[in-house]
Design a protein around this motif. Structure first.
Motif, PDB file in Angstrom:
ATOM      1  N   UNK A 187       4.049   3.547  -7.453  1.00  0.00           N
ATOM      2  CA  UNK A 187       4.620   4.838  -7.794  1.00  0.00           C
ATOM      3  C   UNK A 187       4.414   5.082  -9.278  1.00  0.00           C
ATOM      4  N   UNK A 188       4.071   6.309  -9.641  1.00  0.00           N
ATOM      5  CA  UNK A 188       3.917   6.647 -11.059  1.00  0.00           C
ATOM      6  C   UNK A 188       5.266   6.617 -11.778  1.00  0.00           C
ATOM      7  N   UNK A 229       0.823  -1.205   0.000  1.00  0.00           N
ATOM      8  CA  UNK A 229       0.000   0.000   0.000  1.00  0.00           C
ATOM      9  C   UNK A 229       0.863   1.263   0.000  1.00  0.00           C
ATOM     10  N   UNK A 230       2.056   1.187   0.588  1.00  0.00           N
ATOM     11  CA  UNK A 230       3.035   2.266   0.649  1.00  0.00           C
ATOM     12  C   UNK A 230       2.761   3.276   1.751  1.00  0.00           C
ATOM     13  N   UNK A 231       1.515   3.659   1.942  1.00  0.00           N
ATOM     14  CA  UNK A 231       1.151   4.661   2.944  1.00  0.00           C
ATOM     15  C   UNK A 231       0.459   4.017   4.146  1.00  0.00           C
ATOM     16  N   UNK A 272       0.076  -1.022   8.046  1.00  0.00           N
ATOM     17  CA  UNK A 272      -0.776  -0.612   6.923  1.00  0.00           C
ATOM     18  C   UNK A 272       0.064  -0.406   5.664  1.00  0.00           C
ATOM     19  N   UNK A 273       1.197   0.264   5.810  1.00  0.00           N
ATOM     20  CA  UNK A 273       2.023   0.616   4.653  1.00  0.00           C
ATOM     21  C   UNK A 273       2.624  -0.604   3.963  1.00  0.00           C
ATOM     22  N   UNK A 307       8.608   5.786   0.477  1.00  0.00           N
ATOM     23  CA  UNK A 307       8.750   6.544  -0.760  1.00  0.00           C
ATOM     24  C   UNK A 307      10.108   6.389  -1.427  1.00  0.00           C
ATOM     25  N   UNK A 308      11.081   5.830  -0.704  1.00  0.00           N
ATOM     26  CA  UNK A 308      12.456   5.822  -1.186  1.00  0.00           C
ATOM     27  C   UNK A 308      13.258   7.015  -0.694  1.00  0.00           C
ATOM     28  N   UNK A 309      12.569   7.951  -0.045  1.00  0.00           N
ATOM     29  CA  UNK A 309      13.226   9.161   0.461  1.00  0.00           C
ATOM     30  C   UNK A 309      13.149   9.146   1.985  1.00  0.00           C
ATOM     31  N   UNK A 310      14.300   9.147   2.621  1.00  0.00           N
ATOM     32  CA  UNK A 310      14.356   9.035   4.070  1.00  0.00           C
ATOM     33  C   UNK A 310      14.273  10.377   4.769  1.00  0.00           C
ATOM     34  N   UNK A 311      13.209  10.552   5.567  1.00  0.00           N
ATOM     35  CA  UNK A 311      13.043  11.794   6.322  1.00  0.00           C
ATOM     36  C   UNK A 311      12.115  11.536   7.489  1.00  0.00           C
TER      37      UNK A 311
END
Length: 196
Positions: free
Chosen positions: A190-191, A89-91, A176-177, A110-114
């Motif tokens: 991801x688009x 689901x990703x999110x 969930x994610x 997302x592939x972006x760590x924050x």
């Protein structure tokens, strides 16, 4: 089965970990930091992950390296077990009430760590655990997994309740994610066609 086994040895910590994402909340956790063990047990139980984790760290100095490196290894386990992130689901997000405390946790793999961690914890220490390490855990986890993680306190006065709400809520949000979307079990969410 989405699982990973990792050993990581540095001059500060020696860690052995086995993770199964699609588990039942079973765990054997020993970090030598009692409160942190308790928080990880809650994270695993509420996420329904299976985790075996042993950390031998320099707790004679403090718990910083133990907490940060445990986060790195657990997140690395999730990253390896998720592979291309296909079908997830990703999110995920969850509002977790713990008595008078209320914390919202949200994640985007997302592939972006924050990590954005907004907490007001009254106590500086709970047992041998410095409460500033809560943020260190989520920052290290986000960086290693490649995820945006938000942890925001909405209410709370009791330090134990606030931190407990963070780890329980994070377990629920992460569950969930990483769950498989039955409508697109083979798709990368991801688009761009890739998350890594």
């Amino acid at each position: 089965m989405r699982k990973a086994q990792i050993t990581r040895n540095t001059t500060e910590t020696k860690i052995d970990m086995q993770l199964q994402i699609d588990g039942s909340g079973q765990q054997t956790i020993d970090t030598k930091v009692g409160f942190f063990d308790h928080m990880l047990e809650l994270f695993v139980r509420h996420g329904r992950f299976d985790l075996d984790l042993t950390v031998d760290g320099d707790v004679h100095v403090d718990a910083h390296h133990t907490v940060e490196d445990a986060a790195i290894v657990i997140a690395r386990g999730f990253s390896e077990a998720l592979g291309e992130r296909r079908g997830i689901f990703r999110y995920g997000s969850f509002h977790l009430p713990m008595d008078e405390a209320l914390v919202v946790c949200a994640i985007d793999i997302s592939g972006r760590g924050m990590a954005v961690v907004d907490l007001t914890i009254p106590a500086e220490q709970i047992g041998s655990f410095a409460t500033e390490l809560v943020e260190e855990f989520f920052v290290a986890f986000a960086r290693e997994l490649g995820a945006s993680i938000h942890v925001h306190q909405i209410a709370g006065k009791n330090s134990h309740h606030i931190v407990e709400a963070c780890f329980k809520g994070f377990g629920r949000a992460l569950a969930q994610a990483v769950a498989i979307d039955p409508t697109a079990p083979d798709a990368i969410p991801s688009t761009k066609g890739t998350i890594l």
